[in-house]
Design a protein around this motif. Structure first.
Motif, PDB file in Angstrom:
ATOM      1  N   LYS A 235       0.827  -1.207   0.000  1.00  0.00           N
ATOM      2  CA  LYS A 235       0.000   0.000   0.000  1.00  0.00           C
ATOM      3  C   LYS A 235       0.865   1.263   0.000  1.00  0.00           C
ATOM      4  O   LYS A 235       0.543   2.260  -0.677  1.00  0.00           O
ATOM      5  CB  LYS A 235      -0.922  -0.018   1.211  1.00  0.00           C
ATOM      6  CG  LYS A 235      -2.034  -1.048   1.112  1.00  0.00           C
ATOM      7  CD  LYS A 235      -2.934  -1.011   2.350  1.00  0.00           C
ATOM      8  CE  LYS A 235      -4.055  -2.036   2.222  1.00  0.00           C
ATOM      9  NZ  LYS A 235      -4.929  -2.043   3.422  1.00  0.00           N
ATOM     10  N   VAL A 236       1.981   1.233   0.777  1.00  0.00           N
ATOM     11  CA  VAL A 236       2.883   2.399   0.806  1.00  0.00           C
ATOM     12  C   VAL A 236       3.495   2.642  -0.576  1.00  0.00           C
ATOM     13  O   VAL A 236       3.567   3.791  -1.056  1.00  0.00           O
ATOM     14  CB  VAL A 236       3.985   2.178   1.869  1.00  0.00           C
ATOM     15  CG1 VAL A 236       5.083   3.225   1.733  1.00  0.00           C
ATOM     16  CG2 VAL A 236       3.392   2.226   3.269  1.00  0.00           C
ATOM     17  N   THR A 237       3.937   1.556  -1.232  1.00  0.00           N
ATOM     18  CA  THR A 237       4.527   1.692  -2.575  1.00  0.00           C
ATOM     19  C   THR A 237       3.514   2.268  -3.555  1.00  0.00           C
ATOM     20  O   THR A 237       3.841   3.149  -4.376  1.00  0.00           O
ATOM     21  CB  THR A 237       5.021   0.318  -3.070  1.00  0.00           C
ATOM     22  OG1 THR A 237       5.986  -0.205  -2.130  1.00  0.00           O
ATOM     23  CG2 THR A 237       5.668   0.439  -4.432  1.00  0.00           C
ATOM     24  N   GLU A 238       2.292   1.769  -3.483  1.00  0.00           N
ATOM     25  CA  GLU A 238       1.242   2.279  -4.370  1.00  0.00           C
ATOM     26  C   GLU A 238       0.967   3.758  -4.089  1.00  0.00           C
ATOM     27  O   GLU A 238       0.799   4.565  -5.027  1.00  0.00           O
ATOM     28  CB  GLU A 238      -0.039   1.461  -4.189  1.00  0.00           C
ATOM     29  CG  GLU A 238       0.060   0.042  -4.731  1.00  0.00           C
ATOM     30  CD  GLU A 238      -1.194  -0.766  -4.441  1.00  0.00           C
ATOM     31  OE1 GLU A 238      -2.079  -0.238  -3.739  1.00  0.00           O
ATOM     32  OE2 GLU A 238      -1.282  -1.914  -4.918  1.00  0.00           O
ATOM     33  N   LEU A 239       0.925   4.138  -2.810  1.00  0.00           N
ATOM     34  CA  LEU A 239       0.667   5.535  -2.472  1.00  0.00           C
ATOM     35  C   LEU A 239       1.796   6.448  -2.964  1.00  0.00           C
ATOM     36  O   LEU A 239       1.540   7.551  -3.497  1.00  0.00           O
ATOM     37  CB  LEU A 239       0.503   5.674  -0.951  1.00  0.00           C
ATOM     38  CG  LEU A 239      -0.787   5.108  -0.354  1.00  0.00           C
ATOM     39  CD1 LEU A 239      -0.735   5.156   1.176  1.00  0.00           C
ATOM     40  CD2 LEU A 239      -2.004   5.898  -0.840  1.00  0.00           C
ATOM     41  N   ILE A 240       3.071   5.995  -2.777  1.00  0.00           N
ATOM     42  CA  ILE A 240       4.210   6.805  -3.233  1.00  0.00           C
ATOM     43  C   ILE A 240       4.195   6.952  -4.754  1.00  0.00           C
ATOM     44  O   ILE A 240       4.417   8.047  -5.311  1.00  0.00           O
ATOM     45  CB  ILE A 240       5.525   6.175  -2.753  1.00  0.00           C
ATOM     46  CG1 ILE A 240       5.630   6.290  -1.226  1.00  0.00           C
ATOM     47  CG2 ILE A 240       6.717   6.854  -3.410  1.00  0.00           C
ATOM     48  CD1 ILE A 240       6.831   5.569  -0.631  1.00  0.00           C
ATOM     49  N   ALA A 241       3.927   5.838  -5.471  1.00  0.00           N
ATOM     50  CA  ALA A 241       3.884   5.893  -6.936  1.00  0.00           C
ATOM     51  C   ALA A 241       2.777   6.827  -7.408  1.00  0.00           C
ATOM     52  O   ALA A 241       2.971   7.631  -8.341  1.00  0.00           O
ATOM     53  CB  ALA A 241       3.684   4.492  -7.502  1.00  0.00           C
ATOM     54  N   THR A 242       1.631   6.737  -6.759  1.00  0.00           N
ATOM     55  CA  THR A 242       0.517   7.621  -7.128  1.00  0.00           C
ATOM     56  C   THR A 242       0.867   9.078  -6.856  1.00  0.00           C
ATOM     57  O   THR A 242       0.579   9.974  -7.667  1.00  0.00           O
ATOM     58  CB  THR A 242      -0.741   7.227  -6.334  1.00  0.00           C
ATOM     59  OG1 THR A 242      -1.067   5.864  -6.605  1.00  0.00           O
ATOM     60  CG2 THR A 242      -1.921   8.089  -6.727  1.00  0.00           C
ATOM     61  N   ALA A 243       1.515   9.308  -5.701  1.00  0.00           N
ATOM     62  CA  ALA A 243       1.894  10.685  -5.366  1.00  0.00           C
ATOM     63  C   ALA A 243       2.906  11.246  -6.362  1.00  0.00           C
ATOM     64  O   ALA A 243       2.821  12.416  -6.791  1.00  0.00           O
ATOM     65  CB  ALA A 243       2.474  10.717  -3.951  1.00  0.00           C
TER      66      ALA A 243
END
Length: 309
Positions: A235-243
């Motif tokens: 979830k953290v990786t997905e959030l960072i990529a989205t950001a």
């Protein structure tokens, strides 16, 4: 002649004492009668039976409270309790369905339902309790012999809630068939223990089972921890990529908007725009140790040469 006169006078002197003697004898007889009557009147209290016997045989049983009378010298009265009594059944060893030996400690609550039957068939309270204990042991051995060891000692798996009622009913059936005149109101298992020689091995097995259960909990905890950690990292990786993607979009939009603003501003004075771009290129290409070789008449070098016209 004188002797006869003296004898008659002495009899005359005893006259008043004869009256006193008669009164005394009357009172003595009255006291004896009252004693006999009172000694043959008995009281029936709440919570007891009074058994009237004649020459050892039961002739009647008084159940209702009040004053009662028996025949003097012929009948005797004994007492039996009407209230419920507790009896601690002797500890006994039984085998479970899975061939385990355990010690069972029971108690029973009972009462006399029919005193005449109890006296006729059991004779005494002690004998009635002895027969009741035999029936209880037989029923408990049969009922618990149909259960596994862990079902008896483990409350979560136990069926002992209805077991006590079943044992009570079956003991009463045996007592009724034997006409003992007593009724068991409750049979309960007070305590279950292991035989002394089996305790050590069973304790070791229990410790091993508990350690195995603890290891299962630890393994499950580790697996849950790794799953939660992996899920969180994803979830953290997905959030960072989205950001980052959103930041690039915003940056591109900003640069595009800045370019529009620059173009709008510089289009008003093209000469100034060329000068600004030339100065900006100098900042990027010329350093402390930069060597540039350009023709003397190059427009790019004219500003470096100090020509501003």
């Amino acid at each position: 002649m004188s002797d006869k006169v003296i004898e008659m006078s002495s009899r005359k002197d005893l006259g008043p004492w004869r009256g006193y003697a008669k009164v005394g004898i009357f009172f003595v007889i009255l006291l004896i009668v009252l004693f006999i009557l009172l000694s043959n009147v008995f009281i029936v209290k709440e919570g007891e039976y009074r058994v009237v016997r004649q020459f050892g045989e039961v002739v009647r049983i008084e159940k209702t409270p009040g004053l009662k009378v028996k025949i003097p010298f012929i009948q005797s009265v004994t007492t039996l309790p009407k209230y419920q009594m507790g009896y601690d059944v002797s500890e006994a060893e039984i085998n479970t369905r899975d061939k385990k030996r355990i010690m069972i400690d029971n108690y029973a609550v009972w009462r006399i339902e029919d005193p005449k039957k109890m006296i006729t068939n059991a004779r005494t309270i002690e004998s009635a309790e002895a027969r009741m204990e035999e029936f209880i042991y037989s029923v408990v051995r049969t009922e618990l012999g149909q259960l596994n060891y862990d079902e008896i000692i483990n409350d979560e798996k136990s069926t002992r809630g209805s077991l006590n009622d079943r044992m009570t009913d079956k003991v009463n059936e045996l007592l009724e068939d034997s006409n003992y005149g007593i009724v068991v109101t409750d049979v309960r298992i007070k305590r279950t223990d292991l035989p002394a020689e089996n305790e050590a091995s069973v304790f070791k097995r229990m410790i091993s089972e508990r350690e195995s259960t603890a290891q299962q909990y630890l393994s499950k905890g580790d697996a849950d921890k790794n799953r939660i950690k992996a899920d969180t990292d994803r979830k953290v990786t997905e959030l960072i990529a989205t950001a980052k993607a959103n930041a690039e979009v915003i940056r591109a939009e900003g640069e595009a908007e800045a370019a529009k603003v620059y173009n709008a501003s510089f289009s008003k004075d093209a000469e100034f725009y060329r000068l600004y771009r030339t100065l900006e290129s100098y900042k990027k290409t010329i350093g402390d140790d930069t060597v540039i070789i350009l023709p003397a008449n190059s427009p790019y070098a004219s500003l470096l040469m100090g020509n501003t016209k």
